[in-house]
Design a protein around this motif. Structure first.
Motif, PDB file in Angstrom:
ATOM      1  N   VAL A 172      78.364  24.798  51.030  1.00 47.35           N
ATOM      2  CA  VAL A 172      79.774  24.830  51.455  1.00 47.35           C
ATOM      3  C   VAL A 172      80.135  26.230  51.098  1.00 47.35           C
ATOM      4  O   VAL A 172      79.801  26.991  50.016  1.00 47.35           O
ATOM      5  CB  VAL A 172      80.378  23.857  50.272  1.00 47.35           C
ATOM      6  CG1 VAL A 172      81.861  24.094  50.160  1.00 47.35           C
ATOM      7  CG2 VAL A 172      79.933  22.542  50.356  1.00 47.35           C
ATOM      8  N   PRO A 173      80.928  26.588  51.974  1.00 50.10           N
ATOM      9  CA  PRO A 173      81.542  28.000  51.940  1.00 50.10           C
ATOM     10  C   PRO A 173      82.422  28.280  50.699  1.00 50.10           C
ATOM     11  O   PRO A 173      82.991  27.381  50.214  1.00 50.10           O
ATOM     12  CB  PRO A 173      82.454  28.291  53.297  1.00 50.10           C
ATOM     13  CG  PRO A 173      82.105  27.434  54.106  1.00 50.10           C
ATOM     14  CD  PRO A 173      81.433  26.115  53.187  1.00 50.10           C
ATOM     15  N   GLY A 174      81.968  29.525  49.931  1.00 50.93           N
ATOM     16  CA  GLY A 174      82.712  29.856  48.795  1.00 50.93           C
ATOM     17  C   GLY A 174      82.105  29.258  47.487  1.00 50.93           C
ATOM     18  O   GLY A 174      82.239  29.714  46.292  1.00 50.93           O
ATOM     19  N   VAL A 175      80.991  28.517  47.706  1.00 50.53           N
ATOM     20  CA  VAL A 175      80.256  27.966  46.479  1.00 50.53           C
ATOM     21  C   VAL A 175      79.178  29.023  46.063  1.00 50.53           C
ATOM     22  O   VAL A 175      78.391  29.571  46.782  1.00 50.53           O
ATOM     23  CB  VAL A 175      79.517  26.575  46.690  1.00 50.53           C
ATOM     24  CG1 VAL A 175      78.527  26.349  45.525  1.00 50.53           C
ATOM     25  CG2 VAL A 175      80.564  25.570  46.845  1.00 50.53           C
TER      26      VAL A 175
ATOM     27  N   ALA B  22      82.752  28.157  41.864  1.00 49.85           N
ATOM     28  CA  ALA B  22      82.782  28.684  43.547  1.00 49.85           C
ATOM     29  C   ALA B  22      83.975  29.670  43.454  1.00 49.85           C
ATOM     30  O   ALA B  22      84.604  29.866  42.312  1.00 49.85           O
ATOM     31  CB  ALA B  22      83.354  27.406  44.204  1.00 49.85           C
TER      32      ALA B  22
ATOM     33  N   TRP C  97      89.142  24.402  45.531  1.00 50.19           N
ATOM     34  CA  TRP C  97      88.801  23.566  46.692  1.00 50.19           C
ATOM     35  C   TRP C  97      87.236  23.551  47.032  1.00 50.19           C
ATOM     36  O   TRP C  97      86.526  22.629  47.424  1.00 50.19           O
ATOM     37  CB  TRP C  97      89.704  23.693  47.857  1.00 50.19           C
ATOM     38  CG  TRP C  97      89.373  22.921  49.047  1.00 50.19           C
ATOM     39  CD1 TRP C  97      88.672  23.158  50.229  1.00 50.19           C
ATOM     40  CD2 TRP C  97      89.623  21.372  49.068  1.00 50.19           C
ATOM     41  NE1 TRP C  97      88.691  21.781  51.081  1.00 50.19           N
ATOM     42  CE2 TRP C  97      89.031  20.943  50.434  1.00 50.19           C
ATOM     43  CE3 TRP C  97      90.298  20.576  48.268  1.00 50.19           C
ATOM     44  CZ2 TRP C  97      89.378  19.422  50.872  1.00 50.19           C
ATOM     45  CZ3 TRP C  97      90.516  19.384  48.505  1.00 50.19           C
ATOM     46  CH2 TRP C  97      90.114  18.673  49.783  1.00 50.19           C
ATOM     47  N   ALA C  98      86.786  24.858  47.105  1.00 50.03           N
ATOM     48  CA  ALA C  98      85.124  24.956  47.285  1.00 50.03           C
ATOM     49  C   ALA C  98      84.465  24.333  46.156  1.00 50.03           C
ATOM     50  O   ALA C  98      83.371  23.703  46.751  1.00 50.03           O
ATOM     51  CB  ALA C  98      84.873  26.410  47.624  1.00 50.03           C
TER      52      ALA C  98
ATOM     53  N   SER D 260      84.782  20.479  46.796  1.00 48.38           N
ATOM     54  CA  SER D 260      83.778  20.016  48.113  1.00 48.38           C
ATOM     55  C   SER D 260      82.340  20.228  47.635  1.00 48.38           C
ATOM     56  O   SER D 260      81.758  19.092  48.279  1.00 48.38           O
ATOM     57  CB  SER D 260      84.457  20.970  49.295  1.00 48.38           C
ATOM     58  OG  SER D 260      85.776  20.749  49.555  1.00 48.38           O
ATOM     59  N   GLY D 261      82.099  21.313  47.220  1.00 49.00           N
ATOM     60  CA  GLY D 261      80.735  21.391  46.735  1.00 49.00           C
ATOM     61  C   GLY D 261      80.191  20.034  45.603  1.00 49.00           C
ATOM     62  O   GLY D 261      78.882  19.634  45.724  1.00 49.00           O
TER      63      GLY D 261
END
Length: 755
Positions: free
Chosen positions: A287-290, A304, A308-309, A312-313
């Motif tokens: 996941v981008p940003g994790v 993250a 949100w990241a 989501s992660g």
């Protein structure tokens, strides 16, 4: 049992444990001594020290705390300052170091009113700062010496100490002026931040006297103002913290932002008592940003760049859990366990006369079993904590009711000395007892040990509700004997449930009795000659329990006031008249009963499907009576139309705050009575958000009338009584409307089943 459940008890200092062993009750009155010294940089520094066995709790702060979360000026300039004090500088600025936290109850206004009243300064001129975390200085004997705010004790515990502090400052300032002018101090008055000599027309501002005052001895006794001379106390006053909460500048824990801060979202083991078996981190790391995944014994956190990241992660993680021995635990099993526990030997909480003999020879016998479920706090601000762990120090940003406990657990997890742990307390977006706990702080600290830089740990609403420190479930078994006139001559009451005090203040549990669990039940306001009230401790397996806007008084009032209503029905006597005949020994309870009944128009007819119910509460040093008017439709749905509440909380400091507290407590109480229930299936909490842990909606809120009874008694508590008095008034009204007696909460499902 969860790790977080254990941490608070482990965090208590040895001094706190010793205080707990002394058997001091929650209602212990706080005595104090006073010291006076020169403030750094010049000025008058007035403090009062609360003895170790009877010290006040917790800390508070207002907008004087910097927006960057730095420590208040007092903490920087006076690291060894007294545990609570008033400071006056050469400009005449009055600063109050407050031992209470603000979580919506209004202490940021009412406690400064006490100081300002006796010090003779305008309320708006009093600035607030945090007191530093210090268990020895701020420990509350009712919580085992821990530093906390709760139990509706802020005004009760501060009523005399804060007034004495203000009066002592005023007395010393007057003495300094008398010395300067070479006149008798008795000829001088203080007013509006100045000392005035009426005979000569001279006046001088406090700021010009502080250096001279600091050199004078502290008087051992001071004269407090006569209540008839009060200018602030008793006057409805707007809250001082409202503007910044309205314009958004007030900062809560969830608002903390730090340079380079990461965000973490926690995923706890869904089965209480379970542990982590394994986790596949790869999906989360894609996941981008994790940044990373942190594993704990019973939880996993995703760290993250932003929330949100992280969330989501967390949702992407593939986790396997070890359920352990409690993987099949259910609410039905908990209920059965309590029913079985009710057959065990019990600790006697109150014994008067011979209840068994009187019950055997009574004309009529009435038996009942009442059950109350686990409840979540569901505070508006979800649980959160920001930590920056370093080798040379640890900073914690959190909204907490117990800053001393936070610092202690910070030292324990970090391995640092307590003086290297700094707690930056924030406004609390609801406490209700949830933020006394340090389970979430403990998790945040463990995560921060594995993160380079500051990290904010957030609990989603789902995690918050499913891993709360729940209000205990209870099972109450009652029997009463009535004479030929229907008057009770025997009363037996067995309370079965969790012991919160055994965890917080082990020394308070004497002879097997938790004093909180039997509160109200063991101290009936009613005149019954033969009584036996006892207690059996039965914990809900691994499910952690904690305080919840009053526990003993809330659950006890529901049971006692519901059963008294049952006895009135058996005696075929009006519920108000029945209570009146039994309240001769508690005139304050009788008075609020009469005020509420009169204001509500008790006895006047209502349409079909509607009913009135009444209840009386005596706890927290206050007396309340509530009348509820409800409508029950053909589907068994309940709507509360009107609540009339009479309140005798002793001398009212800020009537406006009292009314607001009662209104909030009523809404909280209706929500719990109608909808509140945490259920377990396969070891898991079934509720997850406001979709299935329902809140009272704005359009469902009834008309609420609050009638304050004038009193010269010392102030009682007010934060929890509005909730405590509410549920039985509603359920008694439902009986009046439908003839259905509610003995198990919440009421909704029962009525719909019988509709």
């Amino acid at each position: 049992m969860s790790q977080g459940f254990l941490e608070v008890g482990q965090a208590l200092t040895e001094d706190a444990r010793q205080a707990g062993r002394s058997g001091v009750s929650r209602r212990a009155f706080l005595k104090f001594g006073m010291t006076l010294g020169a403030a750094a940089g010049g000025g008058l520094l007035l403090g009062f020290t609360l003895p170790a066995a009877a010290q006040t709790r917790a800390v508070a702060r207002r907008s004087v705390i910097g927006g960057d979360g730095t420590s208040p000026a007092h903490e920087r300039e006076h690291p060894f300052a007294p545990n609570a004090f008033v400071k006056i500088d050469r400009r005449g600025q009055v600063t109050l170091i407050m031992p209470k936290v603000e979580m919506g109850q209004g202490v940021y206004t009412s406690i400064p009113m006490l100081i300002a009243e006796e010090l003779e300064v305008p309320l708006q001129s009093v600035m607030l700062e945090h007191a530093p975390p210090n268990q020895k200085a701020y420990g509350d004997p009712g919580f085992g010496g821990a530093q906390m705010t709760g139990g509706s004790t802020s005004i009760r515990h501060m009523w005399e100490p804060m007034r004495h502090a203000g009066a002592t400052a005023r007395t010393v300032l007057v003495a300094a002026a008398a010395q300067r002018w070479k006149v008798d101090a008795a000829s001088i008055n203080a007013e509006n931040g100045e000392v005035v000599h009426a005979a000569s027309g001279r006046r001088i501002a406090y700021g010009q006297l502080v250096d001279a005052a600091a050199a004078l001895p502290v008087p051992t006794t001071v004269e407090l103002k006569d209540p008839k001379d009060f200018k602030l106390i008793g006057v409805p006053t707007q809250r001082l913290d409202s503007p910044e909460k309205v314009d958004g500048t007030a900062r809560f824990g969830i608002d903390v932002r730090l340079p380079g801060m990461a965000y973490a979202v926690i995923v706890n083991c869904p089965i209480h008592g379970g542990t982590l078996a394994s986790v596949d981190e790869a999906p989360a790391k894609r996941v981008p940003g994790v940044y990373q995944v942190v594993k704990l014994d019973d939880a996993v956190a995703v760290v993250a760049k932003h929330t949100w990241a992280a969330k989501s992660g967390a949702q992407a993680l593939d986790i396997k859990w070890n359920g352990g021995e409690h993987a099949t635990l259910s609410s039905q099993q908990l209920s059965a366990n309590m029913a079985q526990a009710a057959q065990r030997n019990a600790g006697v909480a109150h014994k008067e006369g011979d209840a068994a003999h009187a019950l055997e020879h009574a004309k009529t016998r009435v038996d009942a079993v009442y059950e109350q479920p686990l409840l979540a706090h569901a505070t508006m601000e979800p649980m959160n904590c920001t930590v920056h762990m370093r080798s040379d120090g640890c900073d914690i940003w959190v909204g907490t009711q117990g800053p001393g406990l936070v610092r202690d657990v910070g030292a324990k997890i970090s391995g640092l000395p307590a003086e290297k742990v700094t707690v930056h307390n924030q406004f609390l977006g609801g406490g209700f007892g949830r933020r006394i706990e340090v389970d979430t702080v403990t998790q945040a600290l463990k995560i921060a040990k594995q993160v380079n830089g500051p990290v904010k740990v957030l609990w989603t609403r789902e995690e918050d509700i499913q891993h709360d420190m729940f209000r205990p479930c209870y099972y109450d078994k009652l029997s009463a004997g009535l004479d030929a006139s229907g008057r009770p001559v025997a009363w037996q009451h067995r309370v079965v449930g969790s012991s919160i005090m055994a965890r917080f203040v082990p020394g308070a549990v004497q002879n097997g009795v938790d004093p909180d669990a039997v509160e109200v039940a063991a101290d009936l306001p009613y005149d019954v000659p033969n009584q036996l009230v006892d207690y059996v401790r039965e914990e809900p397996g691994p499910v952690p329990t904690g305080f919840w806007r009053g526990v003993g008084a809330t659950r006890g009032t529901f049971v006692v006031e519901s059963f008294i209503d049952e006895l009135a029905a058996h005696a075929k006597v009006d519920p108000v008249a029945y209570r009146r005949a039994l309240l001769g020994k508690t005139p304050r309870a009788l008075n609020v009963l009469d005020v509420a009944a009169h204001a509500a128009g008790w006895g006047t007819p209502l349409p079909k499907g509607q009913g009135r119910g009444i209840s009386v509460m005596h706890a927290f040093g206050s007396y309340l009576s509530a009348v509820a008017e409800v409508t029950v439709n053909e589907q068994g749905e309940v709507r509360v139309n009107r609540i009339v509440c009479a309140v005798d909380c002793g001398m009212a400091v800020n009537p406006r705050t009292i009314e607001a507290q009662i209104e909030g407590g009523v809404v909280f109480g209706i929500t719990a009575a109608l909808y509140g229930e945490i259920t377990l299936k396969d070891g898991r909490v079934e509720q997850s958000n406001f979709t299935d842990y329902r809140m009272l909606r704005l359009d469902q809120t009834p008309v609420i009338e609050v009638h304050l009874v004038k009193s010269t008694e010392a102030p009682g508590g007010i934060g929890e009584p509005g909730t405590s008095v509410l549920a039985p008034a509603v359920t008694n009204a439902i009986f009046a409307a439908t003839g259905t007696r509610i003995r198990k909460l919440p009421v909704g499902q029962q009525l719909q089943k019988t509709a």
